[in-house]
Design a protein around this motif. Sequence first.
Motif, PDB file in Angstrom:
ATOM      1  N   LEU A 115      58.683   5.719  56.621  1.00 45.96           N
ATOM      2  CA  LEU A 115      59.411   6.236  55.459  1.00 45.96           C
ATOM      3  C   LEU A 115      58.567   7.248  54.703  1.00 45.96           C
ATOM      4  N   SER A 116      59.258   8.130  54.040  1.00 41.70           N
ATOM      5  CA  SER A 116      58.541   9.044  53.157  1.00 41.70           C
ATOM      6  C   SER A 116      58.152   8.259  51.898  1.00 41.70           C
ATOM      7  N   ASN A 117      57.208   8.792  51.163  1.00 45.64           N
ATOM      8  CA  ASN A 117      56.761   8.125  49.922  1.00 45.64           C
ATOM      9  C   ASN A 117      57.903   7.980  48.937  1.00 45.64           C
ATOM     10  N   GLU A 118      58.766   8.992  48.862  1.00 50.23           N
ATOM     11  CA  GLU A 118      59.894   8.958  47.928  1.00 50.23           C
ATOM     12  C   GLU A 118      60.866   7.836  48.289  1.00 50.23           C
ATOM     13  N   ASN A 119      61.198   7.690  49.574  1.00 47.28           N
ATOM     14  CA  ASN A 119      62.120   6.626  49.995  1.00 47.28           C
ATOM     15  C   ASN A 119      61.500   5.248  49.787  1.00 47.28           C
ATOM     16  N   ALA A 120      60.201   5.117  50.048  1.00 46.57           N
ATOM     17  CA  ALA A 120      59.521   3.842  49.827  1.00 46.57           C
ATOM     18  C   ALA A 120      59.557   3.474  48.347  1.00 46.57           C
ATOM     19  N   ARG A 121      59.345   4.476  47.493  1.00 45.28           N
ATOM     20  CA  ARG A 121      59.387   4.229  46.042  1.00 45.28           C
ATOM     21  C   ARG A 121      60.781   3.759  45.626  1.00 45.28           C
ATOM     22  N   LEU A 122      61.837   4.385  46.170  1.00 48.32           N
ATOM     23  CA  LEU A 122      63.211   4.000  45.839  1.00 48.32           C
ATOM     24  C   LEU A 122      63.518   2.572  46.303  1.00 48.32           C
ATOM     25  N   LEU A 123      63.023   2.195  47.490  1.00 42.99           N
ATOM     26  CA  LEU A 123      63.238   0.834  47.982  1.00 42.99           C
ATOM     27  C   LEU A 123      62.535  -0.197  47.095  1.00 42.99           C
ATOM     28  N   GLU A 126      64.490  -0.529  43.906  1.00 38.51           N
ATOM     29  CA  GLU A 126      65.724  -1.311  44.133  1.00 38.51           C
ATOM     30  C   GLU A 126      65.393  -2.788  44.298  1.00 38.51           C
ATOM     31  N   ALA A 143      59.846  -1.190  52.465  1.00 37.88           N
ATOM     32  CA  ALA A 143      59.110  -0.193  51.675  1.00 37.88           C
ATOM     33  C   ALA A 143      57.652  -0.095  52.114  1.00 37.88           C
TER      34      ALA A 143
END
Length: 148
Positions: A115-123, A126, A143
Amino acid sequence: MKKKTDLELTPDSFSRASTLRELMAKAQHHAEAERMVIAALPESLAKGTRFVSCKEGELVLSAAAATTASQIRFRQHEIMEELRKQELFRFVWKLKVKVAPPRFSERPRAKMTPLSNENARLLKEEAGHTKDKQLREVLEKLASHVRD
């Protein structure tokens, strides 16, 4: 006491049984015929093509792909002309090509894309808002698969 039968197949053991000897002779004859047929094919079509049979002037081949089969059919006259030079295929007048894809093929291994850092942060965000404990654990685990 009864003697145990010898089930080991070696070149010496098949000389004892006439049926096995005949079968081995047929297999060797077929292998030789296949070698001749593959040698007569253009190099680009030889891979994935197998000799099936030759009965009553009809030569049957199998190809791994439909494109190869089409190319063989397209070039059948020059292939048969080359084969007729061999004594075994002197009376071949018809060429039949069947498509038989390989039974077993290597499947490419599934590769995990991190995952990109941005997607990991969003997970993670959430997961923090989720009340279900199991879902939160799954989201946090997902994440953790972050690109370095």
